[in-house]
Scaffold this active site. Sequence first.
Site, PDB file in Angstrom:
ATOM      1  N   ARG A   1      12.833  30.093  54.640  1.00 11.64           N
ATOM      2  CA  ARG A   1      13.625  29.021  54.044  1.00 11.64           C
ATOM      3  C   ARG A   1      12.750  27.815  53.667  1.00 11.64           C
ATOM      4  O   ARG A   1      12.758  27.343  52.541  1.00 11.64           O
ATOM      5  CB  ARG A   1      14.658  28.602  55.084  1.00 11.64           C
ATOM      6  CG  ARG A   1      15.762  27.752  54.613  1.00 11.64           C
ATOM      7  CD  ARG A   1      16.720  27.533  55.776  1.00 11.64           C
ATOM      8  NE  ARG A   1      17.307  28.789  56.252  1.00 11.64           N
ATOM      9  CZ  ARG A   1      18.356  29.363  55.689  1.00 11.64           C
ATOM     10  NH1 ARG A   1      18.951  28.791  54.674  1.00 11.64           N
ATOM     11  NH2 ARG A   1      18.832  30.497  56.154  1.00 11.64           N
ATOM     12  N   THR A   2      11.988  27.340  54.634  1.00  8.85           N
ATOM     13  CA  THR A   2      11.159  26.158  54.407  1.00  8.85           C
ATOM     14  C   THR A   2      10.052  26.457  53.393  1.00  8.85           C
ATOM     15  O   THR A   2       9.756  25.656  52.511  1.00  8.85           O
ATOM     16  CB  THR A   2      10.544  25.688  55.743  1.00  8.85           C
ATOM     17  OG1 THR A   2      11.601  25.421  56.648  1.00  8.85           O
ATOM     18  CG2 THR A   2       9.712  24.435  55.568  1.00  8.85           C
TER      19      THR A   2
ATOM     20  N   LYS B   1      -8.123  36.715  63.926  1.00 11.72           N
ATOM     21  CA  LYS B   1      -9.473  37.006  64.420  1.00 11.72           C
ATOM     22  C   LYS B   1      -9.944  35.919  65.370  1.00 11.72           C
ATOM     23  O   LYS B   1     -11.125  35.852  65.707  1.00 11.72           O
ATOM     24  CB  LYS B   1     -10.439  37.153  63.238  1.00 11.72           C
ATOM     25  CG  LYS B   1     -10.121  38.357  62.384  1.00 11.72           C
ATOM     26  CD  LYS B   1     -11.035  38.403  61.161  1.00 11.72           C
ATOM     27  CE  LYS B   1     -10.486  39.356  60.113  1.00 11.72           C
ATOM     28  NZ  LYS B   1     -10.599  38.794  58.761  1.00 11.72           N
TER      29      LYS B   1
ATOM     30  N   ARG C   1       2.902  24.977  58.627  1.00 13.84           N
ATOM     31  CA  ARG C   1       3.894  25.334  59.641  1.00 13.84           C
ATOM     32  C   ARG C   1       3.130  26.011  60.768  1.00 13.84           C
ATOM     33  O   ARG C   1       2.338  26.919  60.517  1.00 13.84           O
ATOM     34  CB  ARG C   1       4.896  26.322  59.029  1.00 13.84           C
ATOM     35  CG  ARG C   1       5.841  26.944  60.031  1.00 13.84           C
ATOM     36  CD  ARG C   1       7.037  26.055  60.214  1.00 13.84           C
ATOM     37  NE  ARG C   1       8.143  26.743  60.852  1.00 13.84           N
ATOM     38  CZ  ARG C   1       9.393  26.331  60.725  1.00 13.84           C
ATOM     39  NH1 ARG C   1       9.692  25.291  59.982  1.00 13.84           N
ATOM     40  NH2 ARG C   1      10.359  26.959  61.357  1.00 13.84           N
TER      41      ARG C   1
ATOM     42  N   HIS D   1       9.720  18.004  62.284  1.00 13.27           N
ATOM     43  CA  HIS D   1       9.953  18.717  61.028  1.00 13.27           C
ATOM     44  C   HIS D   1      10.423  17.655  60.025  1.00 13.27           C
ATOM     45  O   HIS D   1      11.581  17.629  59.628  1.00 13.27           O
ATOM     46  CB  HIS D   1      11.015  19.798  61.260  1.00 13.27           C
ATOM     47  CG  HIS D   1      11.147  20.781  60.142  1.00 13.27           C
ATOM     48  ND1 HIS D   1      10.318  20.798  59.047  1.00 13.27           N
ATOM     49  CD2 HIS D   1      12.025  21.802  59.949  1.00 13.27           C
ATOM     50  CE1 HIS D   1      10.685  21.782  58.240  1.00 13.27           C
ATOM     51  NE2 HIS D   1      11.723  22.402  58.765  1.00 13.27           N
TER      52      HIS D   1
END
Lengths: 301, 152
Positions: free
Chosen positions: A51-52, A80, A101, A129
């Site tokens: 969504r974001t 890694k 994110r 957020h």
Amino acid sequence: MDNKSLVSIDDYTKEEILEVLDRAAKFEENPNCNLLEGKVVASLFFEPSTRTRLSFETAISRMGGKIVGFTDSSSSSVTKGETLKDTTKMVSNYCDLIVMRHPIEGSARYASEVSDVPVINAGDGANQHPTQTMLDLYSIYKTQGTLENLNIFMVGDLKYGRTVHSLLMAMSHFNPTFHFIAPPELEIPRGYKILMDKNKISYHEHTDFDDIINQADILYMTRVQRERFADPLEYEKVKNVYILKNDMLKNTKDNLRILHPLPRVNEIAVDVDTNPKAYYFEQALNGVYARQAIIAKALDL
Amino acid sequence: MNIKKELQVSAIENGTVIDHIPAEYLFQVINILGLDKSKNSVTFGNNLESDKLGKKAIIKISEKFFEDEEINKISLIAPHAKLNIIKNYKVVEKKIVESPKKVVGIAKCMNPKCITNVEPVTTRFKVINDSPITLKCHYCEKITDHKHIEII
Ligand SMILES: [Zn+2]
């Protein structure tokens, strides 16, 4: 270190919030532009959030920018064992802006300190957020015509909901009256009450979800999640108490709008969707304009 | 009064006396300052009567004068401690431990999901309350309260 970054909603002053909202309105009138022409935005999603990510990528595309990045860390060098610092340093050499994110709290602040380009936090674990908060504010601003002196009702999980906490902090600039409707297990944390007392912001707490909402200008609904309860019986007791149904809206104010950060589970009955006071789908679209404005500000465009 | 004080812990010629440590934090202060590994002669008294604290502790360290950075560490657990700098059996300077506004690289964030506990990041806190001392992480924005302060 770059102070153009947006990591926490507190990074914006009241004036900056209003400036970005006005800019968002301009993007809504005219979403397509070339402001990002020749610019590369790195979209680093260390955990998936479709969504974001789609909202950001739409915003960037509409501004004519190019996107590089990854959609979850399993496909990147992060698996890694590369540190966030090294990934950020490397990427910041390639691009003009980073959208990030990350599941670890504080990661965005740290990235903004090691990056040579601004970082926009698209969610760092349970912490912040801010672009969600800006789209919430834009939705309120657009539907009410102002952010000042509103009756804001917040319902559901007020203890863990980060969108609730950030919205509360941001709205505190605008002399709101808050009403909090939640089970005692999920009531608003004490720290926020102390803060509101300090800032002389009036607030009321309720456990019943009833006709008190007739005073509301904004009804901000959140999910009550099973995993928040230590005792499953407690969850069973409250899970159906904080559901908004269409008949509860009969005597509410005309200007009332219902917001929800989405996705919803069952906390808003489907029969509310066709009520003109339901605003949660438009709210999501507002995210694109709000993010366009935030990107433009971060790059001084 | 003076006689009583001298009876509590015997005098030193040169060094530092740390007074007004809350009794329950004596051993934490000893740890933080690394006195358990110190070669200096260290004497301490615990559970002494104090008008202010109820029970207090005192530490005397011979031939040792602390840097401000070390004093800052004490402030995290004993914010009202007082340091007496002793030269030739006389108090030549008194220092009051003050809570710093910021705490950098000394304490650990109590949030296990904080970036500072995942990558080698220098911790940074804002002191949002000084009694009891309460820290807010610059990164994850979570609160580390006095009871949970762990010194790195
Ligand atoms: Zn932290």
